[in-house]
Design a protein around this motif. Sequence first.
Motif, PDB file in Angstrom:
ATOM      1  N   LEU A 127     -30.723  18.258   6.244  1.00  0.00           N
ATOM      2  CA  LEU A 127     -29.400  18.603   5.973  1.00  0.00           C
ATOM      3  C   LEU A 127     -28.835  18.875   4.496  1.00  0.00           C
ATOM      4  CD1 LEU A 127     -26.740  20.206   7.086  1.00  0.00           C
ATOM      5  CD2 LEU A 127     -26.048  18.021   7.787  1.00  0.00           C
ATOM      6  N   ASN A 128     -28.724  19.616   3.682  1.00  0.00           N
ATOM      7  CA  ASN A 128     -28.549  19.685   2.426  1.00  0.00           C
ATOM      8  C   ASN A 128     -26.836  19.711   2.198  1.00  0.00           C
ATOM      9  OD1 ASN A 128     -31.346  19.701   1.761  1.00  0.00           O
ATOM     10  ND2 ASN A 128     -31.505  21.868   1.405  1.00  0.00           N
ATOM     11  N   THR A 129     -26.441  19.125   1.171  1.00  0.00           N
ATOM     12  CA  THR A 129     -25.264  19.033   0.723  1.00  0.00           C
ATOM     13  C   THR A 129     -24.811  20.404   0.185  1.00  0.00           C
ATOM     14  OG1 THR A 129     -25.524  18.309  -1.491  1.00  0.00           O
ATOM     15  CG2 THR A 129     -25.032  16.633   0.329  1.00  0.00           C
ATOM     16  N   GLN A 130     -25.630  21.319  -0.257  1.00  0.00           N
ATOM     17  CA  GLN A 130     -25.429  22.527  -1.002  1.00  0.00           C
ATOM     18  C   GLN A 130     -26.746  23.509  -0.268  1.00  0.00           C
ATOM     19  OE1 GLN A 130     -23.027  23.634  -2.463  1.00  0.00           O
ATOM     20  NE2 GLN A 130     -22.094  21.466  -3.052  1.00  0.00           N
ATOM     21  N   PRO A 131     -26.575  24.832  -0.375  1.00  0.00           N
ATOM     22  CA  PRO A 131     -27.486  25.717   0.195  1.00  0.00           C
ATOM     23  C   PRO A 131     -28.536  25.679  -0.842  1.00  0.00           C
ATOM     24  CG  PRO A 131     -25.215  26.664   0.321  1.00  0.00           C
ATOM     25  CD  PRO A 131     -25.115  25.483  -0.189  1.00  0.00           C
ATOM     26  N   ASN A 132     -30.063  25.820  -0.250  1.00  0.00           N
ATOM     27  CA  ASN A 132     -30.957  25.917  -1.325  1.00  0.00           C
ATOM     28  C   ASN A 132     -31.015  27.402  -1.722  1.00  0.00           C
ATOM     29  OD1 ASN A 132     -32.257  27.318   0.641  1.00  0.00           O
ATOM     30  ND2 ASN A 132     -33.974  25.844   1.466  1.00  0.00           N
ATOM     31  N   TYR A 133     -32.500  27.499  -2.727  1.00  0.00           N
ATOM     32  CA  TYR A 133     -32.656  29.021  -3.138  1.00  0.00           C
ATOM     33  C   TYR A 133     -32.585  30.050  -2.044  1.00  0.00           C
ATOM     34  CZ  TYR A 133     -37.496  28.388  -1.601  1.00  0.00           C
ATOM     35  OH  TYR A 133     -38.572  28.317  -1.062  1.00  0.00           O
ATOM     36  N   GLN A 134     -32.921  29.658  -0.695  1.00  0.00           N
ATOM     37  CA  GLN A 134     -32.818  30.612   0.353  1.00  0.00           C
ATOM     38  C   GLN A 134     -31.510  30.723   1.062  1.00  0.00           C
ATOM     39  OE1 GLN A 134     -36.343  28.979   2.719  1.00  0.00           O
ATOM     40  NE2 GLN A 134     -37.619  30.532   1.792  1.00  0.00           N
ATOM     41  N   LYS A 135     -30.445  29.942   0.464  1.00  0.00           N
ATOM     42  CA  LYS A 135     -29.165  30.283   1.086  1.00  0.00           C
ATOM     43  C   LYS A 135     -29.412  29.186   2.561  1.00  0.00           C
ATOM     44  CE  LYS A 135     -27.719  33.885  -1.539  1.00  0.00           C
ATOM     45  NZ  LYS A 135     -26.803  35.123  -1.663  1.00  0.00           N
ATOM     46  N   LYS A 136     -30.026  28.675   2.578  1.00  0.00           N
ATOM     47  CA  LYS A 136     -29.944  27.491   4.003  1.00  0.00           C
ATOM     48  C   LYS A 136     -29.431  26.036   3.783  1.00  0.00           C
ATOM     49  CE  LYS A 136     -34.056  29.976   5.756  1.00  0.00           C
ATOM     50  NZ  LYS A 136     -35.661  29.721   6.400  1.00  0.00           N
ATOM     51  N   LEU A 137     -28.759  25.797   4.649  1.00  0.00           N
ATOM     52  CA  LEU A 137     -28.421  24.244   4.595  1.00  0.00           C
ATOM     53  C   LEU A 137     -29.359  23.340   5.455  1.00  0.00           C
ATOM     54  CD1 LEU A 137     -24.386  24.775   5.246  1.00  0.00           C
ATOM     55  CD2 LEU A 137     -25.679  23.809   3.057  1.00  0.00           C
TER      56      LEU A 137
END
Length: 265
Positions: free
Chosen positions: A233-243
């Motif tokens: 679970l990321n604190t910010q969305p990644n390059y694919q806009k996924k959390l």
Amino acid sequence: IHCIVWAKHVFNQLFGEVDDENEVSPDTADPEAAGEAGAAAVSEGSTSAGPSTTGDVERTSTRKWAEESQYNADKIFRKLFHEDIKYLLSMDKLWRTRRPPTPLDLDHLPDEDNTGTDGTGLLRDQRVWSVRDCVAVLKRTLSQLKAAKESRDDGQLVWDKDDESSMDFVTAVANLRSFIFGIGRKSRFECKSMAGNIIPAIATTNAVIAGLVVMEALKVLQHQLEACRTVYLNTQPNYQKKLLVPHRLQKPNPKCYVCSERPEV
């Protein structure tokens, strides 16, 4: 946090239980509050009540004034973020050792905002609103909350962080107040965390992780080990806009006593 608390007071003054003794606006009808300077600051084009020509003081509560103006968004904006701020500026002793506030003019709002983020890749609640965004939200929520207030028998609303209009109103008002006093603005998510007195890590993140653990446990019980994943679970969305980012399970470490096929001490 002070701007958020102030914004909640504004909500209560306009829509909640009437409390004339805790006004959010300075008493411009009081001739002793700031002397001649304060009176002059709001005498021209003022939308609020003031001293009468006979010398008597006529005080009008924020609630009564808002109701008489039909919750006109432009008038409320000018009172809270222009006239009241000019009145505070007239008290020059307050600003000798601190940065003075900057009144906002509805007809000349800032074109650009240095919020520290352009909102790229962020969810709606994580984006910091610009001043123009806040004004647009303020106008929309004033209309929505006025309708909600009129639909109630007692004519009062109770602020709820889970009510979209109420939370949007507090976020917009708090951020406009922050901009005026040179304080960094906050996202809707951050405002909700502080205004609702909640800890997001406990209320949100742990619940998400617990749900992911259950989903992976069901795969184990159904003997679908190949389908199991390690999910971050990321604190910010990644390059694919996924959390939520799944990864294949790593192979067992042969030297690990816990995960190796033939554990040896």
